[in-house]
Enzyme design. Structure first.
Site, PDB file in Angstrom:
ATOM      1  N   ASP A  51      45.041   4.067  20.375  1.00  0.00           N
ATOM      2  CA  ASP A  51      44.400   3.110  19.313  1.00  0.00           C
ATOM      3  C   ASP A  51      44.144   1.582  19.281  1.00  0.00           C
ATOM      4  O   ASP A  51      44.631   0.984  20.684  1.00  0.00           O
ATOM      5  CB  ASP A  51      44.926   3.718  17.961  1.00  0.00           C
ATOM      6  CG  ASP A  51      43.742   3.621  17.212  1.00  0.00           C
ATOM      7  OD1 ASP A  51      42.945   2.844  16.270  1.00  0.00           O
ATOM      8  OD2 ASP A  51      44.411   4.980  16.584  1.00  0.00           O
ATOM      9  N   ASP A  79      40.473  -0.407  23.060  1.00  0.00           N
ATOM     10  CA  ASP A  79      39.065  -0.645  22.357  1.00  0.00           C
ATOM     11  C   ASP A  79      38.168   0.813  23.422  1.00  0.00           C
ATOM     12  O   ASP A  79      38.186   0.305  24.644  1.00  0.00           O
ATOM     13  CB  ASP A  79      38.876  -1.751  22.078  1.00  0.00           C
ATOM     14  CG  ASP A  79      36.999  -1.167  21.972  1.00  0.00           C
ATOM     15  OD1 ASP A  79      36.606  -0.441  21.557  1.00  0.00           O
ATOM     16  OD2 ASP A  79      36.763  -2.645  20.881  1.00  0.00           O
ATOM     17  N   VAL A  80      37.842   1.737  23.329  1.00  0.00           N
ATOM     18  CA  VAL A  80      37.258   2.589  23.611  1.00  0.00           C
ATOM     19  C   VAL A  80      36.026   2.040  24.621  1.00  0.00           C
ATOM     20  O   VAL A  80      35.092   2.608  25.088  1.00  0.00           O
ATOM     21  CB  VAL A  80      37.123   4.482  23.731  1.00  0.00           C
ATOM     22  CG1 VAL A  80      38.532   4.894  23.235  1.00  0.00           C
ATOM     23  CG2 VAL A  80      35.972   3.883  22.372  1.00  0.00           C
ATOM     24  N   ASN A 106      40.020  11.990  21.760  1.00  0.00           N
ATOM     25  CA  ASN A 106      39.057  11.632  20.538  1.00  0.00           C
ATOM     26  C   ASN A 106      38.708  11.044  19.342  1.00  0.00           C
ATOM     27  O   ASN A 106      38.417  10.930  18.411  1.00  0.00           O
ATOM     28  CB  ASN A 106      40.927  12.068  19.589  1.00  0.00           C
ATOM     29  CG  ASN A 106      41.450  12.016  18.184  1.00  0.00           C
ATOM     30  OD1 ASN A 106      40.162  13.171  17.229  1.00  0.00           O
ATOM     31  ND2 ASN A 106      41.157  11.314  17.052  1.00  0.00           N
ATOM     32  N   TYR A 172      25.754  10.456  14.407  1.00  0.00           N
ATOM     33  CA  TYR A 172      27.141  11.145  14.507  1.00  0.00           C
ATOM     34  C   TYR A 172      26.403  11.988  15.609  1.00  0.00           C
ATOM     35  O   TYR A 172      26.608  12.747  16.521  1.00  0.00           O
ATOM     36  CB  TYR A 172      27.609  11.130  13.587  1.00  0.00           C
ATOM     37  CG  TYR A 172      29.108  11.824  13.282  1.00  0.00           C
ATOM     38  CD1 TYR A 172      30.668  10.899  13.989  1.00  0.00           C
ATOM     39  CD2 TYR A 172      29.189  12.728  13.535  1.00  0.00           C
ATOM     40  CE1 TYR A 172      31.813  11.579  13.852  1.00  0.00           C
ATOM     41  CE2 TYR A 172      30.831  14.033  13.324  1.00  0.00           C
ATOM     42  CZ  TYR A 172      31.699  12.633  13.813  1.00  0.00           C
ATOM     43  OH  TYR A 172      32.901  13.721  13.948  1.00  0.00           O
ATOM     44  N   LYS A 176      27.825  13.420  18.942  1.00  0.00           N
ATOM     45  CA  LYS A 176      28.808  14.795  19.463  1.00  0.00           C
ATOM     46  C   LYS A 176      27.871  15.877  19.748  1.00  0.00           C
ATOM     47  O   LYS A 176      28.612  16.886  21.363  1.00  0.00           O
ATOM     48  CB  LYS A 176      28.785  15.669  17.497  1.00  0.00           C
ATOM     49  CG  LYS A 176      30.160  14.588  17.255  1.00  0.00           C
ATOM     50  CD  LYS A 176      31.652  14.429  18.417  1.00  0.00           C
ATOM     51  CE  LYS A 176      32.177  13.571  16.790  1.00  0.00           C
ATOM     52  NZ  LYS A 176      33.955  13.335  18.045  1.00  0.00           N
ATOM     53  N   ALA A 205      37.986  18.527   8.977  1.00  0.00           N
ATOM     54  CA  ALA A 205      39.454  18.575   8.842  1.00  0.00           C
ATOM     55  C   ALA A 205      39.664  17.068   7.843  1.00  0.00           C
ATOM     56  O   ALA A 205      38.930  16.387   8.009  1.00  0.00           O
ATOM     57  CB  ALA A 205      40.255  17.668  10.116  1.00  0.00           C
TER      58      ALA A 205
END
Length: 264
Positions: A51, A79-80, A106, A172, A176, A205
Site C-alpha cells: 500500500d 505507490d502504483v 487491487n 472510474y 475499469k 462491496a
C-alpha cells in the site's frame, strides 16, 4: 429458509493456495485488498501486502502476522503511480519470501464528479492509479514470471461499472473498462509464459473506507438494488479472487467474473 439479505460469515479455507506466495496491492485498511490477504492466508498462501500508506500498511502486516502465526507475512510500501516503486515491489516481494506465484492488482481510486465539472487532474489521477497502476504491476509481474520460468497467476480488480453507466463515475468506469481490456489482451500474451490473468468485477462491496469517500445515500441505494438487498462483504469478493488464483480455474484466462447479485 436462508435469509439472503443477511451477510453470511466467511467460509473456512480449503487449502486452495497451499504453498503459494501472493502479492496484493492496496491491501491495508478494511477493503477488498485486506480481505483478499486474509483469504489467501486462509487458503494456505504466504502473502506480501502493499500500500502507499506506510503506517496503515505496517499495522495491517502486524495484524495479519498475529492472526496467522503459522504463515509468513511481509509488507512493501508502494505507490502504483511510480514505475520505480512498482518494480521494487515485485523485486522486494520475491526476495522477502523467495518467489511470487500470485499477483492481485487491487489498487484503484474512484470519486463522484459529472463530466461537465471534471478537471483534467481528477480524470488523470483516477486513470493513473486504477488503470495505469494495474498496467505497471502487470508488466513488472510478467517480467518476473518470464525470468523465473515457473508460471503464475494475476487477478485484477475491475468493476461492473466497466459495463454499466452510473452518474458521476465516467473516470472510474473508463478506468475499469480499461482494466477489463488489459486483462483480456495481456492474458493472450501471458499464455506463452504459463501465466493466467483474470479479473473480478464487483458490483458493490461495502466497507468503512468506501463509506468515507462515497455518500451514504448513494451506497444505500446501490445496495438496495442488488437482488439480495445488500452489498457484498469484502470477503465475498476476496473468495472469488482466491478461486481465480487457484488451480480450480486452470483453464480460465482473459475472463472477467462479475461478483454481483444482479445482472451485470
Amino acid at each position: 429458509m436462508t435469509d439472503l439479505s443477511v451477510a453470511p460469515q466467511p467460509v473456512s479455507g480449503h487449502g486452495l493456495l497451499a504453498g503459494r506466495i501472493a502479492v496484493i496491492t492496496a491491501a491495508a485498511g478494511t477493503g477488498i485488498g485486506s480481505a483478499t490477504a486474509r483469504r489467501m492466508l486462509d487458503e494456505g498462501a504466504d502473502v506480501v501486502v502493499s500500500d502507499w500508506h506506510e503506517r496503515r500498511l505496517k499495522q495491517t502486516e502486524e495484524e495479519l502476522a498475529a492472526e496467522y502465526p503459522q504463515r509468513r507475512v511481509a509488507s512493501v510500501v508502494c505507490d502504483v503511480t511510480s514505475t520505480e516503486q512498482v518494480d521494487e515491489l515485485i523485486a522486494a516481494a520475491a526476495k522477502a519470501l523467495g518467489r511470487i506465484d500470485i499477483l492481485v492488482n487491487n489498487a484503484g481510486l474512484g470519486g463522484e464528479t459529472p463530466v461537465v465539472d471534471m478537471t483534467d487532474e481528477q480524470w488523470d489521477r483516477v486513470l493513473d492509479i486504477t488503470l495505469n497502476g494495474t498496467f505497471r504491476c502487470t508488466r513488472a509481474a510478467l517480467k518476473y514470471f518470464r525470468e523465473a520460468g515457473h508460471g503464475g497467476v494475476i487477478v485484477n480488480n475491475a468493476s461492473v461499472l466497466g459495463w454499466r453507466a452510473q452518474h458521476g463515475q465516467a473516470h472510474y468506469a473508463a478506468a475499469k473498462a480499461g482494466v477489463m481490456a488489459l486483462t483480456r489482451c495481456s492474458a493472450v500474451e501471458a499464455a506463452d509464459l504459463g501465466v493466467r490473468i483474470n479479473a473480478v468485477a464487483p458490483s458493490i462491496a461495502r466497507h468503512p473506507f468506501l463509506d468515507k469517500v462515497s455518500s451514504t445515500e448513494l451506497l444505500d441505494r446501490l445496495a438496495a438494488g442488488e437482488a439480495f438487498g445488500r452489498a457484498a462483504e469484502p470477503w465475498e469478493v476476496a473468495a472469488t479472487i482466491a478461486m481465480l488464483a487457484s488451480d480450480y480455474t486452470s483453464y480460465m484466462t482473459g475472463e472477467v467474473v462479475s461478483v454481483s447479485s444482479q445482472r451485470a
